[in-house]
Design a protein around this motif. Structure first.
Motif, PDB file in Angstrom:
ATOM      1  N   GLU A  36       0.837  -1.207   0.000  1.00  0.00           N
ATOM      2  CA  GLU A  36       0.000   0.000   0.000  1.00  0.00           C
ATOM      3  C   GLU A  36       0.874   1.261   0.000  1.00  0.00           C
ATOM      4  O   GLU A  36       0.644   2.202  -0.766  1.00  0.00           O
ATOM      5  N   LEU A  37       1.898   1.277   0.835  1.00  0.00           N
ATOM      6  CA  LEU A  37       2.773   2.453   0.939  1.00  0.00           C
ATOM      7  C   LEU A  37       3.697   2.598  -0.269  1.00  0.00           C
ATOM      8  O   LEU A  37       4.060   3.710  -0.655  1.00  0.00           O
ATOM      9  N   ILE A  38       4.048   1.469  -0.901  1.00  0.00           N
ATOM     10  CA  ILE A  38       4.827   1.527  -2.144  1.00  0.00           C
ATOM     11  C   ILE A  38       3.975   2.165  -3.241  1.00  0.00           C
ATOM     12  O   ILE A  38       4.430   3.052  -3.982  1.00  0.00           O
ATOM     13  N   ARG A  39       2.716   1.722  -3.348  1.00  0.00           N
ATOM     14  CA  ARG A  39       1.821   2.252  -4.384  1.00  0.00           C
ATOM     15  C   ARG A  39       1.524   3.733  -4.183  1.00  0.00           C
ATOM     16  O   ARG A  39       1.317   4.477  -5.145  1.00  0.00           O
ATOM     17  N   GLN A  40       1.507   4.164  -2.928  1.00  0.00           N
ATOM     18  CA  GLN A  40       1.287   5.581  -2.634  1.00  0.00           C
ATOM     19  C   GLN A  40       2.564   6.405  -2.815  1.00  0.00           C
ATOM     20  O   GLN A  40       2.568   7.613  -2.602  1.00  0.00           O
ATOM     21  N   LYS A  41       3.639   5.701  -3.210  1.00  0.00           N
ATOM     22  CA  LYS A  41       4.957   6.338  -3.393  1.00  0.00           C
ATOM     23  C   LYS A  41       5.489   6.967  -2.097  1.00  0.00           C
ATOM     24  O   LYS A  41       6.279   7.919  -2.126  1.00  0.00           O
ATOM     25  N   GLN A  69       4.600  -8.649  -6.048  1.00  0.00           N
ATOM     26  CA  GLN A  69       4.613  -7.241  -6.489  1.00  0.00           C
ATOM     27  C   GLN A  69       5.642  -6.421  -5.706  1.00  0.00           C
ATOM     28  O   GLN A  69       6.290  -5.528  -6.259  1.00  0.00           O
ATOM     29  N   ILE A  70       5.791  -6.732  -4.423  1.00  0.00           N
ATOM     30  CA  ILE A  70       6.795  -6.028  -3.602  1.00  0.00           C
ATOM     31  C   ILE A  70       8.199  -6.335  -4.115  1.00  0.00           C
ATOM     32  O   ILE A  70       9.036  -5.443  -4.272  1.00  0.00           O
TER      33      ILE A  70
END
Length: 376
Positions: free
Chosen positions: A133-138, A167-168
Motif C-alpha cells: 500500500e505504501l509503495i503504491r502511494q509512493k 509485487q513487492i
C-alpha cells in the motif's frame, strides 16, 4: 568463543555479540551468514526456534549505511506479532550504530507511518499488505533497497500473500539480494521463491542440528468434551502451555469453561484488538496465567522462551501446521519442551500419520494424581 563470521561484521555488531548471552552461533547462523555476506540469495529451511531471525538480521544490519537517508532493506513477515518481535531484535542489535528501523503493519495508523517514513529510516519491517500500500502511494521508495527478507516464507508465498509479495519483490531493483527463511517449504512455494531469486543457495537444517530436544506425547479422551478436563489437569502441573485451537470461537468457549472451573487463562485470536493481544501475551509471559489459548494465525511468529508445553486441543489440518505448532517449545536458548496432543480415538490415527511423516517418536500418556504417566 566468537564465530569466524563475527570478525567480518561492523564493529557495533561485534560489540553486540560480545554483550549478548550467546557463547557460540546456532547451526543455521553458521551456515547462512557467510553465504549472505558473500552476496548470495539464500533459501533457508530450518525448524522454528532455531535462530533464523539472527541469521538474517546480522548481515542485514551489517549492510546498512547510516549516513544514507534511504530505506536500504525490507523485511516481510505474515503477522503483526512477528513484525514487532523482529523490530525489537533489530533495535537491540543496532544500538549505537545510528541505524533506524520502523515497523509497518496493517491496522495501525497509516498517516503516522507515513510521517515515520519521512524521517528516512534505513530498515523497514512490515506485513505485505501495508508495505505494498505504501509503495503504491509512493511513500515507501524501493530504489535504494539492496536486501529483502521473507520471514515465514511458506506463509508469504502461500495463497493469501503470494501475489502481494511478488509485487513487492518486483518493485525493488533487479540486483536486490533476496533471503527466504521458513520452518517448512512446500514444493510450490519453493518454486515461486526460486523464480523470484538469482540462483539461490538452498540450506536445509535438520531438527537434530537445530534445537533442544522436544518430547511428543498424546492423551486419549473418550469424547471431545473430555478435553477441557484434561487441559485443566495439565494446567495444574506447573506448566507454561500454549494451547492450539483450529478456530477463534473454540478459543473463547474453552476459555469460558476453564474460568468457570476456577482456572485463569489468556486468549489470543484474530478478533482481539492489538492492546488485548499484547495484554494476553504479557499475562502469559509474566506467569500470571498458566495457559495461553490461541489460534494458529494469532500464534504465528510468537517467540516466548518460557513455553514449556505446546498443547494441541484440536489437531492441526496438516503436517506443516503440526511442525509450526511444535516449534513454539524447546526454542533456541530454552530448555527441552513437550508437545501434548489431546485426541479422541478417531484422531489418534491422524496424529500417528503426522508423527510418522515427521519421523517423530510419539508416546501415549495418562494423567494420574497430577502427573503424566505411562498407561497401565
Amino acid at each position: 568463543m566468537e564465530p569466524t563470521f563475527i570478525h567480518h561484521l561492523q564493529p557495533f555488531l561485534q560489540q553486540a555479540w560480545k554483550n549478548s548471552t550467546f557463547e557460540h552461533p546456532d547451526f543455521v547462523q553458521e551456515k547462512v551468514i557467510p553465504a549472505v555476506l558473500d552476496g548470495r540469495d539464500v533459501i533457508a529451511v530450518a525448524p522454528t526456534g532455531s535462530g533464523k531471525t539472527l541469521a538474517y538480521l546480522l548481515p542485514v544490519l551489517d549492510r546498512m549505511d547510516p549516513g544514507k537517508q534511504a530505506v536500504q532493506a525490507v523485511i516481510l513477515a505474515p503477522s503483526k506479532e512477528l513484525v514487532m518481535q523482529i523490530q525489537e531484535e533489530a533495535g537491540k542489535w543496532s544500538q549505537g550504530s545510528g541505524i533506524q528501523s520502523i515497523p509497518l503493519i496493517g491496522g495501525a495508523n497509516v498517516k503516522r507511518q507515513i510521517e515515520k517514513l519521512k524521517r528516512h529510516p534505513h530498515l523497514v519491517i512490515g506485513t505485505p499488505g501495508r508495505i505494498l500500500e505504501l509503495i503504491r502511494q509512493k511513500k515507501l521508495k524501493m530504489h535504494e533497497v539492496k536486501m529483502m527478507v521473507l520471514d515465514e516464507g511458506d506463509q508469504l508465498l502461500g495463497k493469501e500473500y503470494s501475489l502481494t509479495v511478488g509485487q513487492i519483490v518486483k518493485s525493488a531493483m533487479r540486483d536486490c539480494q533476496i533471503l527466504l527463511f521458513s520452518a517448512t517449504l512446500p514444493d510450490a512455494a519453493a518454486q515461486k521463491a526460486i523464480d523470484q531469486m538469482k540462483e539461490p543457495l538452498l540450506i536445509r537444517i535438520a531438527k537434530e542440528e537445530a534445537r533442544s530436544p522436544v518430547e511428543h506425547i498424546y492423551i486419549v479422551t473418550g469424547d471431545p468434551r473430555g478435553k477441557i478436563e484434561q487441559l485443566r489437569k495439565i494446567a495444574r502441573m506447573g506448566v507454561r502451555g500454549l494451547v492450539f485451537f483450529n478456530n477463534k470461537w473454540d478459543v473463547s468457549v474453552a476459555a469460558e469453561k476453564l474460568r468457570f472451573k476456577g482456572l485463569a487463562v489468556a486468549e489470543l485470536h484474530g478478533d482481539m484488538r492489538k492492546e488485548e493481544r499484547e495484554k494476553s501475551i504479557r499475562l502469559f509471559q509474566n506467569g500470571d496465567v498458566p495457559l495461553l489459548l490461541a489460534t494458529d494465525v494469532a500464534a504465528r511468529g510468537l517467540d516466548i522462551p518460557v513455553i514449556t508445553h505446546v498443547i494441541q486441543f484440536d489437531l492441526p489440518e496438516d503436517v506443516s501446521a503440526y511442525v509450526h505448532r511444535s516449534g513454539r517449545t524447546g526454542r533456541l536458548g530454552s530448555n527441552a519442551g513437550t508437545v501434548v496432543s489431546l485426541v479422541t480415538p478417531g484422531e489418534e490415527k491422524v496424529l500417528k500419520k503426522f508423527a510418522k511423516a515427521q519421523h517423530v517418536e510419539l508416546g501415549r500418556k495418562d494423567i494420574k494424581r497430577g502427573e503424566l504417566v505411562d498407561p497401565e
